[in-house]
Design a protein around this motif. Structure first.
Motif, short mmCIF file in Angstrom:
data_model
loop_
_atom_site.label_atom_id
_atom_site.label_comp_id
_atom_site.label_asym_id
_atom_site.label_seq_id
_atom_site.Cartn_x
_atom_site.Cartn_y
_atom_site.Cartn_z
N PHE A 108 -4.19 -7.04 -9.90
CA PHE A 108 -3.20 -6.10 -9.85
C PHE A 108 -1.91 -6.19 -10.50
O PHE A 108 -1.26 -5.44 -10.96
N ALA A 109 -1.47 -7.48 -10.39
CA ALA A 109 -0.08 -7.65 -11.04
C ALA A 109 -0.18 -7.71 -12.68
O ALA A 109 0.62 -7.14 -13.21
N PHE A 110 -1.43 -8.17 -13.01
CA PHE A 110 -1.65 -7.98 -14.66
C PHE A 110 -1.66 -6.63 -14.99
O PHE A 110 -1.38 -6.15 -16.01
N SER A 111 -2.43 -5.89 -13.88
CA SER A 111 -2.56 -4.38 -14.31
C SER A 111 -1.08 -3.59 -14.32
O SER A 111 -0.87 -2.99 -15.22
N ALA A 112 -0.07 -4.07 -13.48
CA ALA A 112 1.29 -3.46 -13.45
C ALA A 112 1.92 -4.03 -14.78
O ALA A 112 2.66 -3.21 -15.28
N VAL A 113 1.57 -5.29 -15.29
CA VAL A 113 2.41 -5.70 -16.61
C VAL A 113 1.90 -4.53 -17.52
O VAL A 113 2.57 -4.38 -18.45
N LEU A 170 0.77 12.22 -10.03
CA LEU A 170 0.03 13.51 -10.12
C LEU A 170 1.05 14.70 -10.85
O LEU A 170 0.52 15.68 -11.43
N HIS A 171 2.32 14.21 -10.71
CA HIS A 171 3.32 15.34 -10.90
C HIS A 171 4.16 14.76 -12.24
O HIS A 171 4.85 15.74 -12.65
N ALA A 172 4.26 13.63 -12.29
CA ALA A 172 5.25 13.16 -13.24
C ALA A 172 4.98 13.58 -14.82
O ALA A 172 3.82 13.74 -15.29
N LEU A 178 9.29 6.59 -10.92
CA LEU A 178 8.44 7.02 -9.84
C LEU A 178 7.01 6.62 -10.00
O LEU A 178 6.41 6.77 -8.81
N VAL A 179 6.61 6.22 -10.90
CA VAL A 179 5.15 5.73 -10.94
C VAL A 179 5.23 4.35 -11.44
O VAL A 179 4.57 3.57 -10.63
N TRP A 180 5.86 3.93 -12.28
CA TRP A 180 5.83 2.20 -12.59
C TRP A 180 6.39 1.50 -11.57
O TRP A 180 5.95 0.31 -11.26
N ASN A 181 7.49 1.70 -11.36
CA ASN A 181 8.40 0.86 -10.35
C ASN A 181 7.77 0.60 -9.06
O ASN A 181 7.69 -0.46 -8.60
N THR A 198 0.65 -1.16 -0.22
CA THR A 198 0.15 0.14 -0.02
C THR A 198 0.75 1.30 0.08
O THR A 198 0.33 2.39 -0.55
N ILE A 199 2.17 1.10 0.64
CA ILE A 199 2.77 2.37 0.56
C ILE A 199 3.55 2.41 -0.84
O ILE A 199 4.02 3.60 -1.15
N MET A 200 3.83 1.62 -1.19
CA MET A 200 4.18 1.44 -2.93
C MET A 200 3.29 2.30 -3.91
O MET A 200 3.52 3.16 -4.45
N PHE A 201 1.96 1.58 -3.59
CA PHE A 201 0.92 2.51 -4.35
C PHE A 201 0.59 4.04 -4.00
O PHE A 201 0.43 4.47 -4.88
N ASN A 202 0.86 4.03 -2.82
CA ASN A 202 0.81 5.42 -2.26
C ASN A 202 2.02 6.38 -3.11
O ASN A 202 1.66 7.67 -3.60
N MET A 203 3.17 5.90 -3.17
CA MET A 203 4.26 6.65 -3.82
C MET A 203 3.97 6.66 -5.24
O MET A 203 4.19 7.67 -5.89
N SER A 204 3.57 5.65 -5.76
CA SER A 204 3.08 5.60 -7.31
C SER A 204 1.98 6.58 -7.69
O SER A 204 2.26 7.49 -8.61
N THR A 205 1.02 6.66 -6.91
CA THR A 205 -0.27 7.40 -7.17
C THR A 205 0.24 8.89 -6.92
O THR A 205 -0.27 10.01 -7.69
#
Length: 234
Positions: free
Chosen positions: A173-178, A112-114, A123-126, A101-108
């Motif tokens: 969610f894993a498929f979504s990341a792919v 907003l700024h990328a 910063l978003v995909w990783n 959840t922390i990683m998703f928080n960082m990504s989302t």
């Protein structure tokens, strides 16, 4: 007559971690993710609107993840074989999900700024991919933890179906990341896969928490009953 102590402690009780708050956190967060990725609606929103919904949803995810980790209990337990202690599956489940959840928080937040390809990748995909892997690990250990206290497969129990829905959501969610993988030319690998993976996963997480919401099993004394324990939820 209400005492000064009661006046002070009532607001404090609102911050006490409970299973009910954990469930609602995941449900609300999932609802935002589902809205942000819903077919047609996400197109109408545009990337900016969808990213904002994901950002808000990730905050609820993160709060719920911290509550889950807090309620998971001690990290280790004594065992009768070397080295004498081992990490509890319940704690690993919560820790992995909380990290995700922390990683998703960082990504989302970054989304907003990328504005550059490098920023979107780093910063978003990783973080998004890391969060998805953490969720998969969490989903696996959830089955291990469940097997310690109940049958490994028990379709007659709501808790078992919650685990199944949660794991399906993790896979989605894993498929979504792919699908969201950013190619060298700046395009995503498969935008349809990314959106549908997020949408299906979010719905799975929502219902996984909904069906075990302590409200359904609350007894007459107003206590939450789950997994053989009682948790006060106010």
């Amino acid at each position: 007559m209400t005492s000064v102590v009661d006046t002070i402690t009532k607001p404090i009780r609102g911050f006490v971690p409970t299973v009910t708050k954990q469930c609602w956190g995941f449900m609300i967060g999932s609802a935002f993710f589902a809205l942000g990725s819903a077919p047609a609606f996400s197109t109408w929103l545009g990337s900016g609107g969808a990213n904002l919904l994901f950002f808000v949803g990730a905050i609820f995810f993160t709060v719920a993840g911290f509550i889950q980790l807090f309620l998971s209990g001690a990290m280790t337990v004594d065992v009768d074989f070397a080295p004498g202690r081992m990490v509890r599956a319940e704690w690993l489940t919560a820790a992995a999900q909380s990290f995700g959840t922390i990683m998703f928080n960082m990504s989302t937040t970054a989304a907003l700024h990328a504005r550059t390809l490098r920023a979107e990748e780093k910063l978003v995909w990783n973080p998004d991919a890391s969060g998805s892997v953490a969720f998969l690990i969490s989903g696996f250990f959830a089955f291990v933890a469940h097997a310690h206290v109940a049958k490994a497969v028990d379709p007659t129990k709501v808790a078992w179906w919650s685990l199944v829905l949660n794991f399906v959501g993790c896979v989605a969610f894993a498929f979504s990341a792919v699908g969201a993988y950013i190619k060298p030319n700046g395009d995503v690998y498969d935008n349809t896969l990314a959106n549908w993976g997020t949408f299906i996963g979010a719905l799975c997480f929502l219902f996984a928490s909904l069906i075990v919401l302590p409200w359904w099993s609350r007894n007459k004394s107003g206590q939450d009953i789950q997994s053989g324990t009682q948790n006060k939820a106010k």
